[in-house]
Motif scaffolding. Sequence first.
Motif, PDB file in Angstrom:
ATOM      1  N   GLU A  10       0.806  -1.219   0.000  1.00 30.90           N
ATOM      2  CA  GLU A  10       0.000   0.000   0.000  1.00 30.90           C
ATOM      3  C   GLU A  10       0.841   1.273   0.000  1.00 30.90           C
ATOM      4  N   LYS A  11       2.150   1.108   0.051  1.00 30.93           N
ATOM      5  CA  LYS A  11       3.018   2.281   0.063  1.00 30.93           C
ATOM      6  C   LYS A  11       3.107   2.918  -1.322  1.00 30.93           C
ATOM      7  N   ARG A  12       3.445   4.194  -1.367  1.00 33.82           N
ATOM      8  CA  ARG A  12       3.567   4.896  -2.647  1.00 33.82           C
ATOM      9  C   ARG A  12       4.919   4.608  -3.293  1.00 33.82           C
ATOM     10  N   ASN A  13       4.891   4.479  -4.605  1.00 33.26           N
ATOM     11  CA  ASN A  13       6.100   4.186  -5.372  1.00 33.26           C
ATOM     12  C   ASN A  13       6.735   5.502  -5.822  1.00 33.26           C
ATOM     13  N   VAL A  14       7.921   5.812  -5.297  1.00 32.36           N
ATOM     14  CA  VAL A  14       8.562   7.096  -5.603  1.00 32.36           C
ATOM     15  C   VAL A  14       8.944   7.219  -7.074  1.00 32.36           C
ATOM     16  N   ARG A  15       9.041   6.084  -7.758  1.00 32.65           N
ATOM     17  CA  ARG A  15       9.453   6.120  -9.159  1.00 32.65           C
ATOM     18  C   ARG A  15       8.303   6.450 -10.116  1.00 32.65           C
ATOM     19  N   THR A  16       7.094   6.482  -9.586  1.00 28.54           N
ATOM     20  CA  THR A  16       5.949   6.739 -10.472  1.00 28.54           C
ATOM     21  C   THR A  16       5.076   7.891  -9.976  1.00 28.54           C
ATOM     22  N   PHE A  17       5.641   8.765  -9.186  1.00 32.64           N
ATOM     23  CA  PHE A  17       4.871   9.909  -8.686  1.00 32.64           C
ATOM     24  C   PHE A  17       4.237  10.720  -9.828  1.00 32.64           C
ATOM     25  N   ASP A  18       4.954  10.829 -10.937  1.00 35.63           N
ATOM     26  CA  ASP A  18       4.490  11.674 -12.045  1.00 35.63           C
ATOM     27  C   ASP A  18       3.965  10.856 -13.224  1.00 35.63           C
ATOM     28  N   CYS A  28       4.222   3.058 -20.231  1.00 33.87           N
ATOM     29  CA  CYS A  28       4.433   1.626 -20.468  1.00 33.87           C
ATOM     30  C   CYS A  28       5.813   1.191 -19.998  1.00 33.87           C
ATOM     31  N   ARG A  29       6.815   2.054 -20.232  1.00 32.56           N
ATOM     32  CA  ARG A  29       8.169   1.730 -19.772  1.00 32.56           C
ATOM     33  C   ARG A  29       8.226   1.658 -18.251  1.00 32.56           C
ATOM     34  N   ALA A  30       7.561   2.577 -17.592  1.00 34.48           N
ATOM     35  CA  ALA A  30       7.568   2.595 -16.124  1.00 34.48           C
ATOM     36  C   ALA A  30       6.946   1.320 -15.563  1.00 34.48           C
ATOM     37  N   ILE A  31       5.842   0.904 -16.149  1.00 36.80           N
ATOM     38  CA  ILE A  31       5.193  -0.334 -15.699  1.00 36.80           C
ATOM     39  C   ILE A  31       6.110  -1.526 -15.955  1.00 36.80           C
ATOM     40  N   ASN A  32       6.710  -1.570 -17.128  1.00 41.50           N
ATOM     41  CA  ASN A  32       7.601  -2.670 -17.479  1.00 41.50           C
ATOM     42  C   ASN A  32       8.800  -2.748 -16.543  1.00 41.50           C
ATOM     43  N   GLU A  33       9.374  -1.596 -16.212  1.00 40.68           N
ATOM     44  CA  GLU A  33      10.521  -1.577 -15.301  1.00 40.68           C
ATOM     45  C   GLU A  33      10.152  -2.145 -13.939  1.00 40.68           C
ATOM     46  N   GLU A  34       8.982  -1.777 -13.440  1.00 39.30           N
ATOM     47  CA  GLU A  34       8.538  -2.305 -12.153  1.00 39.30           C
ATOM     48  C   GLU A  34       8.292  -3.812 -12.230  1.00 39.30           C
ATOM     49  N   ASP A  35       7.725  -4.256 -13.347  1.00 39.14           N
ATOM     50  CA  ASP A  35       7.445  -5.683 -13.517  1.00 39.14           C
ATOM     51  C   ASP A  35       8.723  -6.520 -13.491  1.00 39.14           C
ATOM     52  N   LYS A  36       9.829  -5.939 -13.939  1.00 37.91           N
ATOM     53  CA  LYS A  36      11.091  -6.681 -13.983  1.00 37.91           C
ATOM     54  C   LYS A  36      11.561  -7.114 -12.601  1.00 37.91           C
ATOM     55  N   SER A  37      11.085  -6.445 -11.569  1.00 45.01           N
ATOM     56  CA  SER A  37      11.527  -6.780 -10.212  1.00 45.01           C
ATOM     57  C   SER A  37      10.798  -7.992  -9.629  1.00 45.01           C
ATOM     58  N   VAL A  38       9.719  -8.391 -10.264  1.00 42.95           N
ATOM     59  CA  VAL A  38       8.888  -9.458  -9.684  1.00 42.95           C
ATOM     60  C   VAL A  38       9.612 -10.804  -9.618  1.00 42.95           C
ATOM     61  N   PRO A  39      10.238 -11.289 -10.704  1.00 43.10           N
ATOM     62  CA  PRO A  39      10.924 -12.585 -10.600  1.00 43.10           C
ATOM     63  C   PRO A  39      11.990 -12.628  -9.510  1.00 43.10           C
ATOM     64  N   ALA A 183       6.638 -13.018  -0.902  1.00 45.50           N
ATOM     65  CA  ALA A 183       7.355 -12.442  -2.042  1.00 45.50           C
ATOM     66  C   ALA A 183       7.106 -10.932  -2.033  1.00 45.50           C
ATOM     67  N   VAL A 184       8.010 -10.190  -1.450  1.00 41.61           N
ATOM     68  CA  VAL A 184       7.810  -8.751  -1.244  1.00 41.61           C
ATOM     69  C   VAL A 184       8.138  -8.010  -2.539  1.00 41.61           C
ATOM     70  N   THR A 185       7.109  -7.581  -3.234  1.00 39.87           N
ATOM     71  CA  THR A 185       7.265  -6.933  -4.539  1.00 39.87           C
ATOM     72  C   THR A 185       7.338  -5.419  -4.450  1.00 39.87           C
ATOM     73  N   GLY A 186       7.138  -4.853  -3.274  1.00 39.02           N
ATOM     74  CA  GLY A 186       7.258  -3.411  -3.085  1.00 39.02           C
ATOM     75  C   GLY A 186       6.031  -2.645  -3.542  1.00 39.02           C
ATOM     76  N   PRO A 187       6.097  -1.322  -3.453  1.00 43.37           N
ATOM     77  CA  PRO A 187       4.956  -0.490  -3.837  1.00 43.37           C
ATOM     78  C   PRO A 187       4.580  -0.672  -5.305  1.00 43.37           C
ATOM     79  N   GLU A 188       3.290  -0.587  -5.564  1.00 45.51           N
ATOM     80  CA  GLU A 188       2.803  -0.765  -6.930  1.00 45.51           C
ATOM     81  C   GLU A 188       2.982   0.519  -7.755  1.00 45.51           C
ATOM     82  N   VAL A 189       2.936   0.371  -9.066  1.00 45.49           N
ATOM     83  CA  VAL A 189       2.988   1.520  -9.970  1.00 45.49           C
ATOM     84  C   VAL A 189       1.882   2.513  -9.618  1.00 45.49           C
ATOM     85  N   ILE A 190       0.680   1.996  -9.428  1.00 45.94           N
ATOM     86  CA  ILE A 190      -0.458   2.779  -8.953  1.00 45.94           C
ATOM     87  C   ILE A 190      -0.718   2.322  -7.525  1.00 45.94           C
TER      88      ILE A 190
END
Length: 307
Positions: A10-18, A28-39, A183-190
């Motif tokens: 539920e925390k805010r993602n500092v990389r997607t504030f804007d 799309c790039r921002a979402i893709n970059e975040e997705d790369k951390s999941v594996p 599996a701690v994936t961190g704050p979401e894009v949204i």
Amino acid sequence: MIDLRKITTEKRNVRTFDIDNMETLDVCRAINEEDKSVPSAVEKVLPQIAKAVDAVAARLQHGGRMFYAGAGTSGRLGVLDAAECPPTYGVPADMVQGIIAGGRQAMFVSQEGAEDSEEAAAADLAERGLTAKDAVVALAASGRTPYAAGALRYAKKQGALTVSVTCSADSLLSSYAEIAVEAVTGPEVITGSTRMKAGTAQKLILNMLSTAVMIKLGKVYQNLMVDVRASNAKLRERARRIVMEAAEVDAERADLLLAAAGGRAKPAIVMQLLHVELAAAEELLRSNGGSVRRISSVKQQNNTVYE
């Protein structure tokens, strides 16, 4: 009152504030970059997943069942994984079951309030006759969903195996589980949109869990789904290809073997590998826990041809 600030997902993602001010391609790039951390997040909990696989497989080998229980996206992912097991691995429809808060209609229309009831989860499992032979895998990205917690609390009372799959560290759900997968994936894009990274992580984990369990149950030979249920044209062709690959025969021979085995790839393969009739192939499978690998290994060691 729940303090969402303490929940990882539920925390805010500092990389997607804007993100609302980005060009479409940059979104799309921002979402893709975040997705790369999941594996990587899933990789960190592989030992816990492996432990869950062994524990669940042991229950299923002795007549138990596995239940996924969750709400919203988590619940839907559990239902999806459970639904894929019978056609892919030829297991009974009740061996792996998905239970979602709000019932069947929640698969298609969100039933947001349904997740708040621990009692509903207990009732759903009681309706399915949960016993100490079974396993319950509770799913919740936040790790605090009452429905998922209720499922584990009830399961523990019945003596069933309890496993949690969450995406938040040190979660409430983990404290109720015999085996906790975080599996701690961190704050979401949204912020709070856990159908994204957290949902992806849960899907990867469930793929791994059910696939590895089925391998343990002898449903796979080499990397072939030898217990596939050939219920449509695509799966019938897949069964043919499986027999061709595993038994090293051409299409014509594979068709003959499948016809003799009633369309079942596994006994068809054993018939060819050991040069036996259907009854003998079925008996060999029964006496070897359904494992083609075990049968073929004994044959190779002893250079035995069964008559």
